[in-house]
Every structure is written in C-alpha cells, then in structure tokens.
Design a protein around this motif. Structure first.
Motif, PDB file in Angstrom:
ATOM      1  N   ARG A 123       9.517   6.148   1.682  1.00  0.00           N
ATOM      2  CA  ARG A 123      10.104   7.220   0.882  1.00  0.00           C
ATOM      3  C   ARG A 123       9.080   8.287   0.518  1.00  0.00           C
ATOM      4  O   ARG A 123       9.432   9.442   0.278  1.00  0.00           O
ATOM      5  N   SER A 124       7.815   7.894   0.484  1.00  0.00           N
ATOM      6  CA  SER A 124       6.747   8.851   0.198  1.00  0.00           C
ATOM      7  C   SER A 124       6.486   9.797   1.365  1.00  0.00           C
ATOM      8  O   SER A 124       5.798  10.803   1.222  1.00  0.00           O
ATOM      9  N   GLY A 125       7.019   9.457   2.545  1.00  0.00           N
ATOM     10  CA  GLY A 125       6.707  10.188   3.770  1.00  0.00           C
ATOM     11  C   GLY A 125       5.684   9.479   4.627  1.00  0.00           C
ATOM     12  O   GLY A 125       5.511   9.815   5.806  1.00  0.00           O
ATOM     13  N   ALA A 126       4.974   8.497   4.057  1.00  0.00           N
ATOM     14  CA  ALA A 126       4.009   7.709   4.828  1.00  0.00           C
ATOM     15  C   ALA A 126       4.735   6.892   5.892  1.00  0.00           C
ATOM     16  O   ALA A 126       5.949   6.679   5.810  1.00  0.00           O
ATOM     17  N   MET A 127       3.989   6.444   6.882  1.00  0.00           N
ATOM     18  CA  MET A 127       4.580   5.703   7.995  1.00  0.00           C
ATOM     19  C   MET A 127       3.766   4.456   8.313  1.00  0.00           C
ATOM     20  O   MET A 127       2.582   4.359   7.967  1.00  0.00           O
ATOM     21  N   PHE A 143       0.801  -1.225   0.000  1.00  0.00           N
ATOM     22  CA  PHE A 143       0.000   0.000   0.000  1.00  0.00           C
ATOM     23  C   PHE A 143       0.837   1.280   0.000  1.00  0.00           C
ATOM     24  O   PHE A 143       0.435   2.285  -0.599  1.00  0.00           O
ATOM     25  N   LEU A 144       1.985   1.258   0.684  1.00  0.00           N
ATOM     26  CA  LEU A 144       2.722   2.505   0.917  1.00  0.00           C
ATOM     27  C   LEU A 144       3.990   2.652   0.080  1.00  0.00           C
ATOM     28  O   LEU A 144       4.571   3.728   0.037  1.00  0.00           O
ATOM     29  N   GLY A 145       4.451   1.573  -0.562  1.00  0.00           N
ATOM     30  CA  GLY A 145       5.615   1.687  -1.431  1.00  0.00           C
ATOM     31  C   GLY A 145       6.915   1.265  -0.776  1.00  0.00           C
ATOM     32  O   GLY A 145       6.946   0.368   0.076  1.00  0.00           O
TER      33      GLY A 145
END
Length: 335
Positions: A225-229, A190-192
């Motif tokens: 890397r997208s900033g998501a956690m 989902f987040l990369g």
C-alpha cells in the motif's frame, strides 16, 4: 522474585524439542506437561527433555483439564490445528504458535478472535524477526535513518522430500505456506500491508515422487500500500541438505544485503560516500523469541508478533497460492 511460569507443549517434533530446551534455561519456567500423538511419544519426550518432570498426555483437552498452565506451546503441523488455540485461550492460557498458524484464513480468523477475545498473550514463531541484523534494520527504518523502504527481494531454496505430510498440499499447504512464509512475513515486517499480489507455482522436479503434490518452484510479485514492492522466489530443487534464506532490502538511504536474519551488510547511501557496515551475530533466534514471549507473559516486555501477525502473513501466502492456481491472476489483499 520472578513469577513462576508453567508451560505445556503440544507437538513434540523438532520445534517442540527446541522450545523445550530454551524454556528450561529460563529461571522460574517449568515445562509441566507435554502432549504427543501417542502417550508413548509423550512419555519418551518427557524423559528426554524434562528429566521426567512433566506429565505426559496424548489428548490436548485432557492436558488442559488436568493441568494448571500459564502458557502452551503449540508446535503442530498446519493440518493438525483443530481447536487447540481456542481451547487454551478460553481457559486464559497464553499461546505460542508455530507458523503457519492454520491451513487457511477461515480457521486462522477463528483462532485470532478467540485469543484476542480472551485477552491472552500470544506469539507466532517468526524467529527471523529476532535476528540481530533484522532487528537493526527495523530500528533504522522506524527512526528514519534508512529512509523510505522501496523493495524487498527474497529467495528461499532447499531440496528435500521432507515428511509425508509436508509433501501433501492438503496437509501442509505447500512450500510457500509451510517454509517460505517466513520470507513473506519479513517482507511485511519491513514494507507494511500488501495491496496487490500475483504468484506462480510449478512442480518441475518431483512429478514422479510418490505423494508429492506441493510446488517445488514458486515466484511472486507483491505491491504494498505504501507503493513499495517485493519479489519472492523459492525452490525445492536446489542443493540437497541445505536450507538457504537470503534477501535484500532497498531503502532510499540504505541497502541491506542479508545472508541470514543475523548476518548482513548495510550500505548507507544517504551521504556523500557509501558507508558500509557488516553485521554478524551468533544470536540464537529461537532462544530470543522464547525469552520475549516469557517476558511479555510476566508483564516485563511488549507482546511481540501476536497471533494477528500470523493471520496477516497467512493471508498473504494464501493470496499467492490463489493467484498461482488461477494462472497468476492479480489478487487484492483484504484485511
């Protein structure tokens, strides 16, 4: 007319049995060979699951030499990966692998290079990716309806000594490696790509259990890397006889509460009112993943979750354990 597919199975435990049942339900697919740790086990499996139709082996390479196979299912424990994937790929045989694909990324990188170099179809058994609700959220993220993915909050818990090899970190890698990797894989799905990882583990409830050297409690924080956690916790100290996996995914226009890969409540938050939708499915994710693999092998569908995905998620859990072994030191994820 459907192309006939001849399949071999190596590793005849629970997952090997499950895959055999689903393979035999697909028109034009034959399980023609099975390989176990002993010939007696392979013969018993053959009789129980193929009606005696498959040839039985106790040596994987002998099976490859004597059989003409289109694909092989490799359902081995992490420690038992000793060149089977490379051998199959060198003969142009497609491979389906159960997770984790190896005990460390060094081995997994060799496996991945062999498969990609040979150009054979591959798939890793991350069955949660095939859940009805998981597939729907992935679709909504990709088409922009869900908005920006921001947070994944996952939890896995059970309470079991499992088998002797599972309880030995040198053989299984531990609970994070052997079980919770499914949840870590979903976070990446989902987040990369991860960026930084910090993890902690402990054995709090099994210190007196003979041969138990794996963690029974773990927690990790991951920045992508997208900033998501993501935060992912796991326990082997919970309710005996129950295996629970739940997770929440928060996007800028949608929050999804999953009780399983098939079941979730989606709350759409992008409008003036919060619209709620419930997804509940009895889809057999194991059957669905095998249907997808055979379709890719026949050229009738995309290659879903190829071996490189197994390498990426293995690298993530390896980083979690490296961090935990160094008192939570932050680890940079490097592909």
């Amino acid at each position: 007319m459907l192309k006939s597919i001849r399949v071999g199975i190596a590793g005849l435990g629970m997952m090997g049995q499950k895959h055999a049942r689903h393979l035999l339900n697909i028109p034009g697919v034959e399980v023609t060979a099975v390989c176990g740790t002993t010939l007696e086990k392979a013969e018993a499996f053959r009789e129980a699951h193929t009606g005696g139709a498959a040839n039985a082996y106790e040596d994987f390479n002998t099976m490859l030499e004597k059989e003409t196979l289109d694909a092989v299912y490799i359902c081995l424990p992490p420690y038992a990966h000793q060149g089977q994937v490379e051998a199959a790929a060198s003969k142009g045989i497609a491979v389906f692998l159960e997770k984790p694909i190896a005990l460390n990324t060094e081995i997994a990188e060799r496996m991945t290079a062999a498969v990609e170099g040979a150009g054979v179809v591959s798939q890793v058994g991350y069955h949660n990716r095939f859940g009805a609700a998981v597939k729907e959220l992935k679709r909504l993220i990709e088409n922009g309806t869900a908005g920006i993915p921001t947070l994944f909050d996952g939890r896995y818990d059970c309470n079991s000594l499992h088998s002797s090899w599972w309880s030995d970190r040198n053989l299984s890698g531990g609970q994070v490696f052997e079980q919770v990797i499914h949840t870590y894989d979903l976070a990446m799905h989902f987040l990369g790509t991860p960026d930084k990882i910090s993890g902690f583990t402990a054995n709090l409830n099994h210190r007196e259990a003979e041969g138990y050297t794996v963690e029974d409690t773990s927690a990790a924080i991951i920045r992508f890397r997208s900033g998501a956690m993501a935060s992912i916790t796991a326990s082997n100290c919970a309710v005996p006889g129950e295996w629970n996996c739940s997770f929440t995914v928060i996007c800028s226009k949608l929050t999804a509460y999953f009780t399983s890969a098939n079941d979730a409540e989606f709350v759409f938050t992008g409008g003036s009112q919060n619209e709620r939708q419930t997804y509940a499915s009895e889809l057999d994710v194991y059957e669905d993943e095998t249907v997808a693999f055979i379709a890719a092998l026949r050229g009738e569908g995309p290659e879903v979750c190829p071996i490189r995905e197994g390498l990426r998620s293995l690298r993530l859990v390896e980083n979690v354990m490296q961090s935990a072994d160094d008192d939570g030191r932050q680890i940079a994820y490097v592909e």
